[in-house]
Write a protein that holds these residues in place. Structure first.
Motif, PDB file in Angstrom:
ATOM      1  N   UNK A   1       0.879  -1.175   0.000  1.00 27.40           N
ATOM      2  CA  UNK A   1       0.000   0.000   0.000  1.00 27.40           C
ATOM      3  C   UNK A   1       0.916   1.224   0.000  1.00 27.40           C
ATOM      4  N   UNK A   2       0.452   2.313  -0.623  1.00 29.04           N
ATOM      5  CA  UNK A   2       1.385   3.439  -0.792  1.00 29.04           C
ATOM      6  C   UNK A   2       1.823   4.091   0.517  1.00 29.04           C
ATOM      7  N   UNK A   3       0.877   4.411   1.415  1.00 28.97           N
ATOM      8  CA  UNK A   3       1.244   5.178   2.606  1.00 28.97           C
ATOM      9  C   UNK A   3       0.728   4.510   3.878  1.00 28.97           C
ATOM     10  N   UNK A   4       1.331   4.892   4.993  1.00 26.10           N
ATOM     11  CA  UNK A   4       0.887   4.387   6.294  1.00 26.10           C
ATOM     12  C   UNK A   4      -0.574   4.771   6.537  1.00 26.10           C
ATOM     13  N   UNK A   5      -0.961   5.965   6.083  1.00 22.59           N
ATOM     14  CA  UNK A   5      -2.334   6.422   6.263  1.00 22.59           C
ATOM     15  C   UNK A   5      -3.358   5.500   5.613  1.00 22.59           C
TER      16      UNK A   5
END
Lengths: 494, 202
Positions: free
Chosen positions: A253-257
């Motif tokens: 997934x691209x970001x922790x968010x």
């Protein structure tokens, strides 16, 4: 290549014998019924569940569409945080990496976190061939491993076993693998879990190397995430000196968010809890805390085959929650072994053919047909994969792969015959007369609702009517009726 | 070609050159309240932690040490991390205890970074007061101290507040399994007793 279990018959044969195993059916009905009810209750608490599914699907789709860029970002972030990144084209590559790390540290055993990716690549068998013991530490995986059995569910691999069977496996098999089961072991699940705690604790405390998968890999930061219940995952991720994680390339997934979607969707879909007991995240090496040597193996093993098929690509959204297994009327009755592969149930019936390709292995080719297409799987999928649609897509791929077979299948012959009949109006009229005669057959009876059905046809039609009713063909075709009446009526009204 | 080159080439071949932009992810879910209407944040957190059969005690700041001592009743050796800032009877400071050494203590006391009301979850980020990951895992009793002000509404707020680079452990109740007949059983490998001490902000 993803494995199908060696020597397992194709689904139709395996399903027939599974259906006659009453203990298996009782265990499965109880277990899937329990988990379905739990899931439904906690999903109902989340008012915007449908929106969360849609947005999670959108995150995954956007990531897959630029997967090469995200993988390079992940590699750079992991490397910057002290991890060693390896790439694996296939199972052999990935197993070799893990074995090399084990050999470099001179270990002859590793502890394992439950991981579908390492099941898929046959890691335990590959390590055993090199003299390295791989100890499964998830309770259900332990039951499967000690029982010399095969997993039958993505989340609960021993779902086909009842408590009495588990007690028997622990009593007779634990001693050979380490600390024996207590003499007074009962079949109370709490007592059985207690026996596993004692048996595995000595392995955790002495282990120098662990192998895990990952539920998610965050490209931007290099953070890996493992979601679990028992604490065996935490033991493996924390206590040993060396950690190797085998991660499918679709786990990015691209970001922790982005995790704020998946950490809401996965536990409720999977174990039917608001949150699973333990979720661990780690980003490379943390000085003074946990393994000081961290490896990550990025695994393809057929995933790029799925990626290349734009219709089937959404199968790579799958987060391995197993909700589709629990609601599937076919899975509930035959269990996971009948699918003959690491990924059972509806998702397995599309994932296996996608990962391994179709047209060569009859067991794989049979999987997309192991479904009634009722659609329950698609309704519960937390990342909104159109599983029924993809089952049909896989059936198309299987048929296409067999078009050039020297010996066509009966179904292909029937379709060719149908094409010949339907392709010419005189031949079609003859066919209608023949089906009209069939409509007068004496085997007709009334189905619920009053519709006439044929309950029995002579061979080869008996292959169909053995398990299904055939609607009675109309005695008079539409074209015959039109010639007799329709034209005049139409003119009369004008 | 290396495995790296081969995998990346296969990904690029699968995706092709022409890559249409996909619709952006709609993040409006982050603005929605995950809690039932009218629910009290801290009451709901307590209720949902207790749903996992963890114990919760609420106390005023002045009573914290006594409350922790009561939660530790019967524990003779208690591992404590640097920066805990609490007097604990029988405290064993964590000075790189080995796994076997940790197995020989009775309990652990730590703080937590935040609590999530939506799910009844504690999040540890393993800095001062929380200690390295192993100390809250191997002992059988975990007493975890959280100020009521540390409770956030939902998973979304928690993810937004956390530093991804710190190791994290999200704890929702004691260790549990449903692997035998899907019946939930508390207590497998992690601490079998989780006792949350929630400190009022007064």
């Amino acid at each position: 290549m993803a494995r199908t279990f060696v020597g397992m018959p194709p689904f139709p044969v395996a399903a027939r014998s599974a259906l006659s195993d009453t203990r298996l059916r009782r265990n499965l009905a109880h277990a899937t019924g329990t988990i379905r009810e739990k899931r439904a209750r906690v999903v109902a608490e989340v008012e915007d569940w449908e929106d969360l599914r849609r947005q999670a699907a959108a995150v995954k789709d956007a990531t897959l569409a630029r997967l090469d860029e995200h993988l390079l970002t992940l590699e750079a972030a992991l490397t910057a945080r002290g991890a060693t990144v390896h790439w694996a084209r296939d199972a052999a590559d990935a197993c070799a990496v893990v074995a090399d790390v084990a050999r470099a540290h001179g270990v002859d055993e590793v502890v394992k976190v439950k991981s579908m990716a390492t099941q898929e690549i046959g890691l335990n068998e590959a390590l055993a061939a090199q003299g390295i013991a791989a100890w499964e530490t998830d309770l259900a995986e332990l039951i499967v491993q000690l029982g010399d059995d095969l997993p039958s569910h993505i989340l609960v691999p021993a779902i086909h076993r009842g408590r009495a069977e588990v007690r028997e496996i622990f009593r007779t098999r634990m001693a050979a693998a380490g600390r024996p089961a207590p003499d007074d072991l009962t079949d109370d699940p709490a007592a059985l879990a207690g026996a596993a705690r004692l048996h595995l604790r000595e392995k955790f405390l002495r282990a120098r190397m662990a192998v895990s998968g990952a539920n998610f890999a965050v490209a931007e930061t290099g953070t890996l995430v493992v979601v679990e219940s028992e604490g065996n995952g935490r033991m493996c991720l924390t206590l040993p000196e060396v950690l190797v994680s085998v991660v499918g390339i679709e786990k990015v997934v691209p970001t922790f968010g982005d995790l704020d979607l998946f950490l809401r969707l996965l536990p409720r879909s999977s174990t039917g809890e608001r949150m699973n007991p333990y979720t661990s995240t780690w980003t490379g090496v943390t000085p003074g805390d946990g393994p000081q040597e961290v490896h990550v193996v990025l695994l393809d093993n057929g995933r790029t085959r799925a990626l290349a098929d734009e219709v089937a690509r959404p199968v790579l959204r799958c987060i391995r929650c197993s909700a589709c297994l629990n609601v599937c009327p076919v899975y509930e009755r035959v269990g996971g072994h009948a699918y003959g592969s690491v990924y059972p149930g509806p998702i397995g019936a599309i994932l296996n053919p996608m990962l391994t390709g179709v047209g060569s292995d009859p067991a794989t080719d049979a999987l997309p047909y192991a479904s009634t297409l009722c659609g329950a799987c698609g309704d519960v999928c937390p990342v909104a994969i159109d599983i029924p649609g993809l089952l049909v897509h896989e059936r198309v791929r299987v048929v296409d792969a067999h078009r050039a077979d020297p010996r066509p299948k009966p179904e292909a012959l029937a379709m060719r015959a149908a094409a010949w009949v339907l392709g010419d109006s005189r031949r079609m009229a003859l066919g209608e007369r023949a089906s009209g005669l069939a409509g007068r057959l004496r085997t007709r009876r009334a189905a619920p609702g009053g519709r006439g059905v044929l309950g029995w046809l002579p061979f080869p039609g008996s292959r169909w009517t053995g398990a299904r009713d055939l609607p009675t063909p109309p005695v008079e075709s539409f074209r015959a009726w039109w010639r007799r009446t329709g034209r005049d009526e139409g003119q009369g009204r004008r | 070609m290396s495995a790296r080159d081969d995998v990346l080439a296969a990904v690029r071949a699968a995706l092709g050159e022409d890559r249409p932009d996909l619709p952006a992810v709609d993040r409006s879910y982050r603005d929605r309240d995950p809690l039932p209407a009218g629910a009290d944040l801290v009451d709901l957190f307590v209720e949902r932690v207790e749903d996992y059969r963890a114990e919760v005690t609420r106390c005023a700041a002045a009573d914290l040490e006594a409350t922790v001592a009561a939660a530790l009743a019967g524990a003779e050796r208690v591992v404590v991390p640097d920066g805990l800032d609490l007097a604990v009877r029988g405290a064993v400071p964590d000075a790189d205890l080995t796994p076997t050494g940790l197995d020989a203590v009775d309990a652990v006391v730590t703080r937590a970074s935040l609590g999530v009301a939506e799910t009844g979850t504690l999040v540890l980020t393993h800095g001062p007061g929380e200690g390295r990951r192993a100390i809250t895992l191997v002992p059988d009793v975990h007493v975890c101290v959280l100020p009521a002000s540390g409770v956030v509404r939902g998973v979304t707020d928690a993810v937004a507040a956390l530093d991804p680079v710190r190791p994290q452990t999200w704890v929702s109740g004691p260790s549990a399994t449903s692997d035998i007949e899907l019946d939930r059983v508390e207590g497998v490998h992690g601490p079998r007793t989780l006792h949350v001490v929630l400190v009022s902000d007064a």
